[in-house]
Each structure stands twice: as structure tokens, then as C-alpha cells.
Scaffold this active site. Structure first.
Site, PDB file in Angstrom:
ATOM      1  N   LYS A  83       0.965  -1.289  -0.195  1.00 58.14           N
ATOM      2  CA  LYS A  83       0.152  -0.182  -0.234  1.00 58.14           C
ATOM      3  C   LYS A  83       0.918   1.185  -0.401  1.00 58.14           C
ATOM      4  CE  LYS A  83      -3.229  -2.115   2.164  1.00 58.14           C
ATOM      5  NZ  LYS A  83      -4.356  -2.326   4.185  1.00 58.14           N
ATOM      6  N   LEU A  95     -16.586  10.846   6.913  1.00 56.23           N
ATOM      7  CA  LEU A  95     -16.461  10.673   5.382  1.00 56.23           C
ATOM      8  C   LEU A  95     -17.292   9.586   5.299  1.00 56.23           C
ATOM      9  CD1 LEU A  95     -14.330   8.570   4.613  1.00 56.23           C
ATOM     10  CD2 LEU A  95     -12.996   9.876   5.433  1.00 56.23           C
ATOM     11  N   LYS A 119     -19.521   9.027  17.685  1.00 53.09           N
ATOM     12  CA  LYS A 119     -19.268   8.861  16.504  1.00 53.09           C
ATOM     13  C   LYS A 119     -20.137   7.303  16.058  1.00 53.09           C
ATOM     14  CE  LYS A 119     -17.893   7.483  12.284  1.00 53.09           C
ATOM     15  NZ  LYS A 119     -18.557   7.200  11.094  1.00 53.09           N
ATOM     16  N   GLY A 167     -34.559  -1.310   0.889  1.00 51.44           N
ATOM     17  CA  GLY A 167     -33.823  -2.651   0.411  1.00 51.44           C
ATOM     18  C   GLY A 167     -33.240  -3.850   0.861  1.00 51.44           C
ATOM     19  N   GLY A 203     -24.466  -2.092   4.853  1.00 54.53           N
ATOM     20  CA  GLY A 203     -23.010  -2.542   5.105  1.00 54.53           C
ATOM     21  C   GLY A 203     -22.071  -2.119   4.852  1.00 54.53           C
ATOM     22  N   CYS A 219     -17.997  -0.371   7.695  1.00 49.77           N
ATOM     23  CA  CYS A 219     -18.709   0.778   9.115  1.00 49.77           C
ATOM     24  C   CYS A 219     -19.762   0.198  10.265  1.00 49.77           C
ATOM     25  CB  CYS A 219     -18.107   2.217   8.946  1.00 49.77           C
ATOM     26  SG  CYS A 219     -17.041   3.063   8.926  1.00 49.77           S
TER      27      CYS A 219
HETATM   28  P1  NAD Z   1      -9.095   0.336   6.309  1.00 51.74           P
HETATM   29  O1  NAD Z   1      -9.002  -1.542   6.611  1.00 51.74           O
HETATM   30  O2  NAD Z   1      -9.558   0.887   4.809  1.00 51.74           O
HETATM   31  O3  NAD Z   1      -7.559   0.966   6.996  1.00 51.74           O
HETATM   32  C1  NAD Z   1      -6.798   0.612   7.961  1.00 51.74           C
HETATM   33  C2  NAD Z   1      -5.346   0.795   7.776  1.00 51.74           C
HETATM   34  O4  NAD Z   1      -4.470   0.834   8.617  1.00 51.74           O
HETATM   35  C3  NAD Z   1      -5.000  -0.893   6.759  1.00 51.74           C
HETATM   36  O5  NAD Z   1      -3.888  -0.307   5.816  1.00 51.74           O
HETATM   37  C4  NAD Z   1      -3.560  -1.342   7.274  1.00 51.74           C
HETATM   38  O6  NAD Z   1      -3.020  -2.029   6.529  1.00 51.74           O
HETATM   39  C5  NAD Z   1      -3.584   0.178   8.657  1.00 51.74           C
HETATM   40  N1  NAD Z   1      -2.688  -0.317   9.186  1.00 51.74           N
HETATM   41  C6  NAD Z   1      -2.900  -1.579  10.868  1.00 51.74           C
HETATM   42  N2  NAD Z   1      -2.113  -2.183  11.595  1.00 51.74           N
HETATM   43  C7  NAD Z   1      -1.415  -0.364  11.454  1.00 51.74           C
HETATM   44  C8  NAD Z   1      -0.454  -0.414  12.148  1.00 51.74           C
HETATM   45  N3  NAD Z   1       0.149  -1.413  13.694  1.00 51.74           N
HETATM   46  N4  NAD Z   1       0.646   0.803  11.912  1.00 51.74           N
HETATM   47  C9  NAD Z   1       0.149   1.226  11.068  1.00 51.74           C
HETATM   48  N5  NAD Z   1      -0.798   0.976   9.834  1.00 51.74           N
HETATM   49  C10 NAD Z   1      -1.814  -0.186  10.408  1.00 51.74           C
HETATM   50  O7  NAD Z   1     -10.113   0.912   7.481  1.00 51.74           O
HETATM   51  P2  NAD Z   1     -10.768   2.520   6.938  1.00 51.74           P
HETATM   52  O8  NAD Z   1     -11.412   1.601   6.597  1.00 51.74           O
HETATM   53  O9  NAD Z   1     -10.111   3.038   6.874  1.00 51.74           O
HETATM   54  O10 NAD Z   1     -11.513   2.634   8.520  1.00 51.74           O
HETATM   55  C11 NAD Z   1     -10.240   2.762   9.959  1.00 51.74           C
HETATM   56  C12 NAD Z   1     -11.241   3.488  10.902  1.00 51.74           C
HETATM   57  O11 NAD Z   1     -11.898   4.771  10.642  1.00 51.74           O
HETATM   58  C13 NAD Z   1     -11.686   2.482  11.886  1.00 51.74           C
HETATM   59  O12 NAD Z   1     -12.275   2.637  12.600  1.00 51.74           O
HETATM   60  C14 NAD Z   1     -13.364   2.910  11.033  1.00 51.74           C
HETATM   61  O13 NAD Z   1     -14.860   2.660  11.398  1.00 51.74           O
HETATM   62  C15 NAD Z   1     -13.525   4.620  10.663  1.00 51.74           C
HETATM   63  N6  NAD Z   1     -13.645   5.312   9.749  1.00 51.74           N
HETATM   64  C16 NAD Z   1     -14.174   4.808   9.028  1.00 51.74           C
HETATM   65  C17 NAD Z   1     -14.194   5.467   7.242  1.00 51.74           C
HETATM   66  C18 NAD Z   1     -14.697   4.641   5.721  1.00 51.74           C
HETATM   67  O14 NAD Z   1     -15.894   4.990   5.530  1.00 51.74           O
HETATM   68  N7  NAD Z   1     -13.938   3.400   5.840  1.00 51.74           N
HETATM   69  C19 NAD Z   1     -15.562   6.013   6.900  1.00 51.74           C
HETATM   70  C20 NAD Z   1     -16.120   7.285   9.344  1.00 51.74           C
HETATM   71  C21 NAD Z   1     -14.328   6.275  10.234  1.00 51.74           C
END
Ligand code: NAD
Length: 456
Positions: free
Chosen positions: A35, A154, A208, A257, A261, A264
Site C-alpha cells: 500500500k 466521511l 461517532k 432495500g 453493510g 462501518c
Molecule cells: P482500512 O482497513 O481501510 O484501513 C486501515 C489501515 O490501517 C490499513 O491500510 C492497514 O494496513 C493499516 N494498519 C493496520 N495496523 C497498522 C499499524 N500498526 N500501523 C500502521 N498501519 C496499520 O480501514 P478504514 O475503512 O480506513 O477504517 C479505519 C477506521 O476509520 C475504522 O475505525 C473505521 O470505523 C473508521 N471510519 C471509516 C470510515 C470509512 O468510510 N471507511 C468512515 C469513518 C470512520
């Protein structure tokens, strides 16, 4: 300012790119070297409209860089955003916080000077307090390390716009110094009129969870109403439009619907339900468990509807249109549609999946399903076409082109992803878990009104 963003997934990579966009120098950190390499080349490892443009611009102008080294991150700056994943535990009950604690444990030994860690991941109330203790125990800087919580709201598919122009910024701070730092980070946004809500960490953490729980409750509410519509013959789409016109209610998240899913809402509802249970908030726990139960039930309902219409599943071919958990993303985490596909396949149907963006991710998650190169190719010799993700491509499909290849003209629209009128006019039987009359005034589903379109 010099900022780091630890965890460069959907949230972190977007946050890092947007912080560079508003003028900061940013170092993104991820444990996954693949990544990191891709991000350094100016591309995200997932689909997000507008993100590659920002990544490419700011990796080229030197304002944004990615690494896998937390030592480098600690040397780079003193403000560290934390955006690692917080999935459900394997039993689905509560959060798996191992990425959060893992990242903090790995960062702490490198914190030799005063630092502020700003958590963005979604966590249960009380997590910040535990992280402060972990960090201060592990960091050479000790009590000079502080933690603030700044939850992220977001939506995937709108992530760049939501980060640059959020409805609000919420931050829980331990004191005035941390507050001043956070205000400085977000100054370009607050000067443009974005409200900043400053509170304590536990309130910020809970904001949140409560926001996602409320959105999920809206989805389950309209799906519960859809069951009453199925009994009475009422049109749930018109009902949602009319109810949603009430400004106290609003139309968003009121599209019946397959339910919500993604990465989150499902885990945040279950995580808060579990927390509420341990906190003795029985009403909250019961409410959230029911929201989750109604949501999960939608999937089996569509499986049973399909099985009922096809008579028996073994020997039947089903084209499944959609795999992403909602339109506008390639994310298949907890995709309701793929769950339905998997259940139908386990019951003996041959399921051929097509998605405009998410086929690659679906193939990794569900290798036993078959995949088509196009919606029409997936429908070849199908006994039914089952629409599970409301992509505009399916809404715009010419029924005649599909009629030519199917074995039987049966459209099961589980997500209001098509207008039934032209399909019926071409001789198709159109079914759904609720009535779908052809009222001309029925609002067409758009990516913004599609079920789940506002989910994170
Ligand atoms: P994701 O799985 O897409 O990303 C997490 C990233 O963290 C991965 O790239 C992983 O390789 C990395 N990672 C894991 N352990 C690590 C470490 N020790 N050091 C550095 N990197 C590390 O997850 P996401 O969808 O981005 O969600 C992240 C958080 O944000 C979650 O708590 C989620 O609930 C919250 N969130 C997500 C969204 C969304 O739309 N995806 C929106 C709001 C909040």
C-alpha cells in the site's frame, strides 16, 4: 504543520491527502509495504473519487509521502493522527482494537519529545483513556504525550469532499494546549465556516457511535415499514419520499432495500450495542440489537424470495448485479449483496456476479462464486437477474439487451436499483421484497438516494 497519519486505508489515505491539500506537510504510515508503494506512486489501493488526483498532486510537489516506519514518523513531527482499522471481533461482538493498540505500542518507544496523538478511528467510549496510559508508559517522553479524539464522519464515495468540507469537526481534547493544536490543524476548514465542536474524549468517541447508530436505525426503520408495505400493498418508495419531506425527518437513509453493510455501520451498531450492554444501558442495547436484527433479516428475506420464485435453486443460474456494499465504491466489506450471493450459492444455485467496480475485491472475498465481465454477460442463460447494488449502470440498462440472453425474464430488484416500468413493458416479471407499482411520480433512485449511499 508537519503531521503524520498512521493507518492509510479508506480513512487514513484520504485524511493524509486532504491534510496536504489544505497546506500541511504530511507523512502517511502503513504496515503494508504494498500500500505504501502504491500511495507513494500517487494512487490509492481502493477506489475513491478524486483521491488519486490529490495523492498524485501532493506526492509530486513533495508535501505528501508514505512510509512503513514509525520511527521515521516520530522524527518527522509531533502531531500523529491515528486511523487504523477497528473491525468487529471474530464473534461479531464488540470491537477488535488490536490495530489501535498495536500501532500505539509500536509508536510509543519512538516518542522522545512532547507529542499529540489524535485518534480518528471509531472506538468504544473509554478507549482514549486507556491509550493515554499505554502511550505514557511506553514513551520516553512520558506524560508529555497527550491524546485527543477526533472521530471521522466521511462517506466512502464522497470521502474527499467530506474531509475537505465536513458538516462538522468533533474533537475531544485533554486540555487547552491540545485544543490549540487541533484548531491550528483545521484552521483552513474552520475559517471556511466548518463548525468545530470541542468536548471531552469520551463524548467525542460516543458522538461517532451514536451518529452511526442513528443512521442505521433509519435504514432499519424504513425496512421495517417496507414489511408493512408488503402486507398492505403500499409503495414504500413514495412513502419514504413523503415521510422524508418532513424536515424533522429528512429523506437520507430512508430507502428500503437490502439494508446497510460496509466496513462501518454493521460493526459500529454491534460495537455500541455490546458496550451499552456492559454499561447497563439496557434500552440502548436492546434498540441497537433490534436494528441489527432487522438489517440482517433483509438478506435472508431476499434469498427466500428468490428461492420461492425459482422453485428450487440447484440447477438454476442467477445473475447477481452488484457486489460493492453500496454504489460508488469498490468496497465489499460486509456487502449485503455478496452475502445473498453466497447464501444462494450454498443452497445450490449457480451465481454469476457482475459489479462495475468491485469484481476484483469480490473475487478475493468469494472465490467460489462465478464472475461476468459485464451485466449482460453475467445474465447469459440466467433464470433470474437479481439486483443488489443500485449502480446507475443497472438503472440505465436496456431491458431488451438483457432479454436476448436470459433463459427467463425475471428481475428481482432487492435495492430499488431499477425502474420496474420499462422492464415490465418489455415482458419481464419484476419482483422485490415489497410492492413496486409503476407510479410515474416515483422518484428515480440516484446514487445519492440509493440504499446505503450515505454510509461510511
Ligand atoms: P482500512 O482497513 O481501510 O484501513 C486501515 C489501515 O490501517 C490499513 O491500510 C492497514 O494496513 C493499516 N494498519 C493496520 N495496523 C497498522 C499499524 N500498526 N500501523 C500502521 N498501519 C496499520 O480501514 P478504514 O475503512 O480506513 O477504517 C479505519 C477506521 O476509520 C475504522 O475505525 C473505521 O470505523 C473508521 N471510519 C471509516 C470510515 C470509512 O468510510 N471507511 C468512515 C469513518 C470512520
Amino acid at each position: 504543520m508537519r503531521l503524520t497519519v498512521i493507518g492509510c486505508g479508506h480513512l487514513g489515505a484520504t485524511h493524509a491527502a486532504c491534510m496536504a491539500e489544505i497546506g500541511h506537510e504530511v507523512l502517511g504510515v502503513d504496515v503494508d509495504e504494498g500500500k505504501v508503494d502504491l500511495l507513494n506512486s500517487g494512487r490509492a489501493w481502493f477506489m475513491e473519487p478524486g483521491l488519486d488526483e490529490l495523492l498524485s498532486r501532493h506526492t509530486r510537489n513533495g508535501r505528501l509521502r508514505f512510509t512503513s516506519s514509525l520511527e521515521e514518523a516520530a522524527a518527522f513531527g509531533t502531531v500523529h493522527f491515528l486511523g487504523v482499522g477497528t473491525p468487529s471481533l471474530p464473534d461479531g461482538d464488540g470491537y477488535d482494537l488490536s490495530q489501535v493498540y498495536g500501532a500505539v505500542a509500536a509508536l510509543a518507544p519512538h516518542l522522545t519529545r512532547p507529542a499529540l496523538v489524535i485518534g480518528k478511528s471509531t472506538v468504544p467510549p473509554g478507549t482514549t483513556g486507556r491509550l493515554v496510559r499505554e502511550l505514557r508508559t511506553g514513551a520516553p517522553a512520558g506524560d508529555a504525550v497527550e491524546v485527543a479524539w477526533n472521530p471521522e464522519f466521511l462517506r466512502e464515495g464522497h470521502a474527499v469532499g467530506d474531509t475537505l468540507r465536513p458538516d462538522r469537526i468533533v474533537v475531544g481534547v485533554p486540555g487547552m494546549a491540545a485544543e490549540a493544536t487541533v484548531r491550528e490543524v483545521y484552521r483552513p476548514l474552520t475559517e471556511a465556516g466548518v463548525p468545530l465542536v470541542v468536548t471531552d474524549a469520551v463524548t467525542a468517541e460516543l458522538v461517532k457511535g451514536a451518529a452511526n447508530a442513528f443512521l442505521a436505525a433509519k435504514v432499519s426503520f424504513i425496512n421495517a415499514m417496507a414489511d408493512i408495505c408488503a402486507w398492505t400493498g403500499a409503495d414504500v418508495a413514495v412513502l419514504a419520499d413523503a415521510v422524508g419531506m418532513d424536515q424533522r425527518i429528512g429523506r437520507a437513509f430512508l430507502t428500503a432495500g437490502l439494508g446497510y453493510g460496509g466496513g462501518c455501520l454493521p460493526k459500529d451498531v454491534r460495537g455500541l450495542a455490546q458496550f451499552a450492554g456492559t454499561a447497563g444501558a439496557k434500552g440502548a442495547a436492546d434498540l441497537l440489537l433490534l436494528v441489527d436484527e432487522i438489517n440482517s433479516g433483509r438478506r435472508q428475506q431476499v434469498v427466500e424470495l428468490t428461492a420461492g420464485l425459482l422453485g428450487q435453486l440447484p440447477g438454476k443460474r442467477i445473475a447477481l448485479w452488484g457486489a460493492a456494499f453500496k454504489p460508488g465504491t469498490d468496497d465489499v466489506r460486509d456487502s449485503p449483496g455478496l452475502d445473498v450471493a453466497d447464501r444462494l450459492a450454498r443452497l445450490g444455485a449457480e451465481v454469476v456476479v457482475y459489479d462495475p467496480q468491485a469484481t476484483g475485491n469480490a473475487l478475493v472475498a468469494f472465490p467460489h462464486l462465478r464472475y461476468g465481465d459485464s451485466a449482460v454477460a453475467a445474465a447469459h442463460e440466467a433464470d433470474a437477474v437479481l439486483v443488489v447494488t443500485a449502480w446507475p449502470e443497472f438503472a440505465a440498462m436496456d431491458p431488451a439487451a438483457v432479454t436476448a440472453v436470459v433463459r427467463r425474464p425475471l428481475l428481482i430488484d432487492a435495492c430499488q436499483g431499477t425502474n420496474p416500468r420499462p422492464w415490465r413493458a418489455t415482458g419481464w416479471t419484476v419482483a422485490a421484497p415489497f410492492p413496486t407499482p409503476d407510479y410515474p411520480e416515483r422518484s428515480p433512485v440516484t446514487p445519492d438516494t440509493a440504499p446505503g449511499s450515505h454510509q461510511g
